[in-house]
Design a protein around this motif. Structure first.
Motif, PDB file in Angstrom:
ATOM      1  N   LYS A   1       3.326  -5.965  15.630  1.00 32.80           N
ATOM      2  CA  LYS A   1       4.106  -6.057  14.389  1.00 32.80           C
ATOM      3  C   LYS A   1       4.644  -4.682  13.993  1.00 32.80           C
ATOM      4  O   LYS A   1       4.013  -3.657  14.306  1.00 32.80           O
ATOM      5  CB  LYS A   1       3.261  -6.722  13.310  1.00 32.80           C
ATOM      6  N   MET A   2       5.824  -4.678  13.372  1.00 32.93           N
ATOM      7  CA  MET A   2       6.362  -3.416  12.860  1.00 32.93           C
ATOM      8  C   MET A   2       5.370  -2.906  11.826  1.00 32.93           C
ATOM      9  O   MET A   2       4.942  -3.656  10.954  1.00 32.93           O
ATOM     10  CB  MET A   2       7.734  -3.636  12.226  1.00 32.93           C
ATOM     11  N   SER A   3       4.984  -1.636  11.930  1.00 32.47           N
ATOM     12  CA  SER A   3       3.893  -1.167  11.085  1.00 32.47           C
ATOM     13  C   SER A   3       4.082   0.283  10.675  1.00 32.47           C
ATOM     14  O   SER A   3       4.671   1.081  11.413  1.00 32.47           O
ATOM     15  CB  SER A   3       2.600  -1.376  11.887  1.00 32.47           C
ATOM     16  N   LYS A   4       3.569   0.594   9.463  1.00 28.49           N
ATOM     17  CA  LYS A   4       3.692   1.961   8.942  1.00 28.49           C
ATOM     18  C   LYS A   4       2.930   2.948   9.808  1.00 28.49           C
ATOM     19  O   LYS A   4       3.280   4.107   9.908  1.00 28.49           O
ATOM     20  CB  LYS A   4       3.088   2.033   7.535  1.00 28.49           C
ATOM     21  N   SER A   5       1.816   2.465  10.388  1.00 28.21           N
ATOM     22  CA  SER A   5       0.940   3.398  11.099  1.00 28.21           C
ATOM     23  C   SER A   5       1.316   3.586  12.564  1.00 28.21           C
ATOM     24  O   SER A   5       0.675   4.370  13.250  1.00 28.21           O
ATOM     25  CB  SER A   5      -0.508   2.923  10.986  1.00 28.21           C
TER      26      SER A   5
ATOM     27  N   GLN B   1       0.835  -1.211   0.000  1.00 29.76           N
ATOM     28  CA  GLN B   1       0.000   0.000   0.000  1.00 29.76           C
ATOM     29  C   GLN B   1       0.868   1.259   0.000  1.00 29.76           C
ATOM     30  O   GLN B   1       1.840   1.314   0.753  1.00 29.76           O
ATOM     31  CB  GLN B   1      -0.834   0.056   1.280  1.00 29.76           C
TER      32      GLN B   1
ATOM     33  N   LYS C   1      -8.184  -3.138  13.050  1.00 27.97           N
ATOM     34  CA  LYS C   1      -8.149  -1.769  12.522  1.00 27.97           C
ATOM     35  C   LYS C   1      -9.406  -0.968  12.865  1.00 27.97           C
ATOM     36  O   LYS C   1      -9.339   0.232  13.077  1.00 27.97           O
ATOM     37  CB  LYS C   1      -7.915  -1.766  11.011  1.00 27.97           C
TER      38      LYS C   1
ATOM     39  N   HIS D   1       8.812   0.034   5.556  1.00 31.96           N
ATOM     40  CA  HIS D   1       9.738  -0.342   6.625  1.00 31.96           C
ATOM     41  C   HIS D   1      10.388  -1.710   6.412  1.00 31.96           C
ATOM     42  O   HIS D   1      10.075  -2.420   5.437  1.00 31.96           O
ATOM     43  CB  HIS D   1       9.009  -0.281   7.972  1.00 31.96           C
TER      44      HIS D   1
ATOM     45  N   VAL E   1       8.021  -9.280  11.157  1.00 30.08           N
ATOM     46  CA  VAL E   1       8.990  -8.436  11.874  1.00 30.08           C
ATOM     47  C   VAL E   1       8.215  -7.619  12.901  1.00 30.08           C
ATOM     48  O   VAL E   1       7.170  -7.039  12.591  1.00 30.08           O
ATOM     49  CB  VAL E   1       9.734  -7.503  10.882  1.00 30.08           C
TER      50      VAL E   1
ATOM     51  N   GLY F   1       3.905 -11.309   3.782  1.00 29.43           N
ATOM     52  CA  GLY F   1       4.301 -11.550   5.167  1.00 29.43           C
ATOM     53  C   GLY F   1       3.203 -12.346   5.871  1.00 29.43           C
ATOM     54  O   GLY F   1       2.080 -12.459   5.375  1.00 29.43           O
TER      55      GLY F   1
ATOM     56  N   ASP G   1       1.301 -11.723   8.253  1.00 28.02           N
ATOM     57  CA  ASP G   1       0.061 -11.019   8.628  1.00 28.02           C
ATOM     58  C   ASP G   1      -1.031 -11.139   7.555  1.00 28.02           C
ATOM     59  O   ASP G   1      -2.202 -10.915   7.848  1.00 28.02           O
ATOM     60  CB  ASP G   1       0.342  -9.535   8.908  1.00 28.02           C
TER      61      ASP G   1
HETATM   62  N1  AQP Z   1       5.899  -6.371  10.210  1.00 18.84           N
HETATM   63  C1  AQP Z   1       5.879  -7.074   9.088  1.00 18.84           C
HETATM   64  N2  AQP Z   1       6.635  -8.182   8.973  1.00 18.84           N
HETATM   65  C2  AQP Z   1       6.643  -8.903   7.806  1.00 18.84           C
HETATM   66  N3  AQP Z   1       5.922  -8.549   6.714  1.00 18.84           N
HETATM   67  C3  AQP Z   1       5.179  -7.442   6.791  1.00 18.84           C
HETATM   68  N4  AQP Z   1       4.378  -6.831   5.904  1.00 18.84           N
HETATM   69  C4  AQP Z   1       3.833  -5.723   6.466  1.00 18.84           C
HETATM   70  N5  AQP Z   1       4.265  -5.601   7.726  1.00 18.84           N
HETATM   71  C5  AQP Z   1       5.101  -6.647   7.969  1.00 18.84           C
HETATM   72  C6  AQP Z   1       4.144  -7.306   4.540  1.00 18.84           C
HETATM   73  O1  AQP Z   1       4.389  -6.228   3.650  1.00 18.84           O
HETATM   74  C7  AQP Z   1       3.522  -6.345   2.535  1.00 18.84           C
HETATM   75  C8  AQP Z   1       2.838  -5.047   2.251  1.00 18.84           C
HETATM   76  O2  AQP Z   1       2.068  -4.648   3.365  1.00 18.84           O
HETATM   77  P1  AQP Z   1       0.963  -3.520   3.186  1.00 18.84           P
HETATM   78  O3  AQP Z   1       1.503  -2.349   2.507  1.00 18.84           O
HETATM   79  O4  AQP Z   1      -0.237  -4.121   2.592  1.00 18.84           O
HETATM   80  O5  AQP Z   1       0.630  -3.048   4.607  1.00 18.84           O
HETATM   81  P2  AQP Z   1       0.350  -3.730   5.929  1.00 18.84           P
HETATM   82  O6  AQP Z   1       0.533  -5.211   5.936  1.00 18.84           O
HETATM   83  O7  AQP Z   1      -0.958  -3.266   6.446  1.00 18.84           O
HETATM   84  O8  AQP Z   1       1.572  -3.066   6.610  1.00 18.84           O
HETATM   85  P3  AQP Z   1       1.595  -2.142   7.814  1.00 18.84           P
HETATM   86  O9  AQP Z   1       2.954  -1.594   7.926  1.00 18.84           O
HETATM   87  O10 AQP Z   1       1.086  -2.866   9.015  1.00 18.84           O
HETATM   88  O11 AQP Z   1       0.612  -0.965   7.435  1.00 18.84           O
HETATM   89  P4  AQP Z   1      -0.451  -0.322   8.367  1.00 18.84           P
HETATM   90  O12 AQP Z   1       0.253   0.164   9.590  1.00 18.84           O
HETATM   91  O13 AQP Z   1      -0.998   0.801   7.531  1.00 18.84           O
HETATM   92  O14 AQP Z   1      -1.462  -1.375   8.663  1.00 18.84           O
HETATM   93  C9  AQP Z   1       2.539  -7.488   2.843  1.00 18.84           C
HETATM   94  O15 AQP Z   1       2.990  -8.636   2.153  1.00 18.84           O
HETATM   95  C10 AQP Z   1       2.686  -7.685   4.315  1.00 18.84           C
HETATM   96  O16 AQP Z   1       2.456  -9.030   4.685  1.00 18.84           O
END
Ligand code: AQP
Length: 339
Positions: free
Chosen positions: A201-205, A16, A118, A22, A192, A152, A154
């Motif tokens: 989990k390590m996260s953008k938000s 996204q 969420k 990260h 991660v 990943g 998640d």
């Molecule tokens: N912490 C993580 N460890 C391993 N893989 C991860 N992915 C995300 N976080 C981790 C994998 O990255 C890909 C893209 O993820 P995304 O952009 O769809 O966003 P997300 O999974 O919602 O990531 P975030 O960082 O947690 O975003 P927010 O905070 O906005 O919800 C996927 O393949 C995901 O598995």
């Protein structure tokens, strides 16, 4: 034999454009794509329609879209060999999402834990798009008749739902239209965790910058974040069994393993006679070397917007061609007028 098998593979994945890419996105997804592109046809999407499901992420989508494209290319994805494109540029994603939503029981969506996390306590006020997000994700994958989806940990539950939806559609129309896509969850850091809390989990938000290593961080920033990463008061573990209740240390060892290709056992045996500071210093160097190379390249690419825009535009055209062909076939199976 093996080669011809892979020629039938179609790998699809996406990220996204919500800013703050990260180390989790890199180790859980993008790094694995770099290997997969060597032997497979691959489509890498920038999933901007998903980015508008929550209000915090609706700003700067265009800038963040370019940033994701730059991250893909800087990490080693070849934009000529593979398709890199923006989801909103191919209308087939939304169209198929509607069709699939008509074949998805609400009970299946009610089980999705990401929506519960969420939406939090305010479920009634959460947008419908956040709830139906996994159906759009299934449409992203199935639109191209993808066979393999590297993600990943998640995203495992969403992929299982995608497989269920594909099977339901095939069953309803008595037609093997959709291949049932295989999740590819590989590497030593498939989940991660935050550098500040090993249970998240390590996260953008995450509002804390200290919780994650960004793909745009330089070596000095990475060193500081790893030095400050939470550990516990116990000494470095002597054996792997000691990691059971030590999520922060387990996370750091997993990151070390993913970047060095050493086993966790070997890392423990190397560092148990040293201390945390030696481990963190070497980990900072490992992460710094790999991520700062990417961040330098990303910065260069981001200075050339027209190059990135051309890649995304051309990729979107290539994706749209496949989408149109598959949708036509699918509408014909459903029996829509004119298909
Ligand atoms: N912490 C993580 N460890 C391993 N893989 C991860 N992915 C995300 N976080 C981790 C994998 O990255 C890909 C893209 O993820 P995304 O952009 O769809 O966003 P997300 O999974 O919602 O990531 P975030 O960082 O947690 O975003 P927010 O905070 O906005 O919800 C996927 O393949 C995901 O598995």
């Amino acid at each position: 034999m093996e080669k011809s098998k892979k020629e039938n593979h179609l790998v699809f994945s996406g990220v996204q454009p919500t800013g703050n890419l990260h180390l989790g996105n890199y180790l859980g997804a993008i790094k694995n794509w770099v290997n997969l592109q060597k032997t497979n046809k691959c489509i890498f999407c920038i999933v901007d329609l998903h980015a508008i499901t929550t209000s915090e992420n609706r700003q700067e989508i265009k800038k963040n879209t370019r940033e994701v494209a730059a991250a893909y290319i800087a990490a080693g994805i070849d934009p000529n060999k593979n398709i890199i494109f923006a989801q909103s540029n191919v209308s087939g994603h939304s169209e198929l999402s509607w069709i699939l939503s008509c074949h998805t029981p609400i009970g299946w969506l009610n089980r999705m834990t990401q929506f519960k996390d969420k939406a939090g306590k305010n479920k009634e006020k959460a947008p419908l798009g956040l709830y139906s997000y996994p159906v759009l994700m299934a449409a992203d994958i199935l639109l191209y008749k993808s066979t393999h989806v590297p993600v990943g940990e998640d995203q495992k539950q969403h992929l299982e739902l995608c497989r269920d939806i594909a099977q339901a559609f095939n069953r309803n129309y008595n037609h093997n239209f959709f291949p049932i896509p295989e999740p590819v969850i590989t590497g030593k850091a498939t989940r991660v965790m935050s550098l500040k809390d090993g249970s998240k989990k390590m996260s953008k938000s995450d509002p804390s910058e200290q919780s994650r290593i960004n793909m745009t961080d330089d070596s000095e920033m990475i060193r500081k974040k790893i030095q400050k990463a939470k550990t516990d008061s116990l000494p470095f573990p002597n054996e792997i069994l000691e990691l059971d209740n030590r999520p922060e240390i387990l996370n750091l060892i997993n990151i070390f393993a993913a970047l060095s290709n050493l086993s966790s056992e070997k890392i423990i045996s190397d560092y148990k006679i040293k201390d945390f500071s030696a481990f963190k210093k070497d980990l900072s160097n490992l992460v710094g070397e790999e991520i700062s190379k990417i961040s330098v390249e990303m910065k260069k690419l981001l200075e050339d917007e027209s190059y990135l825009d051309t890649i995304i535009k051309k990729g979107s055209e290539r994706a749209d061609e496949i989408s149109e062909k598959n949708l036509k076939e699918l509408k014909n199976i459903i029996g829509f007028f004119g298909a």
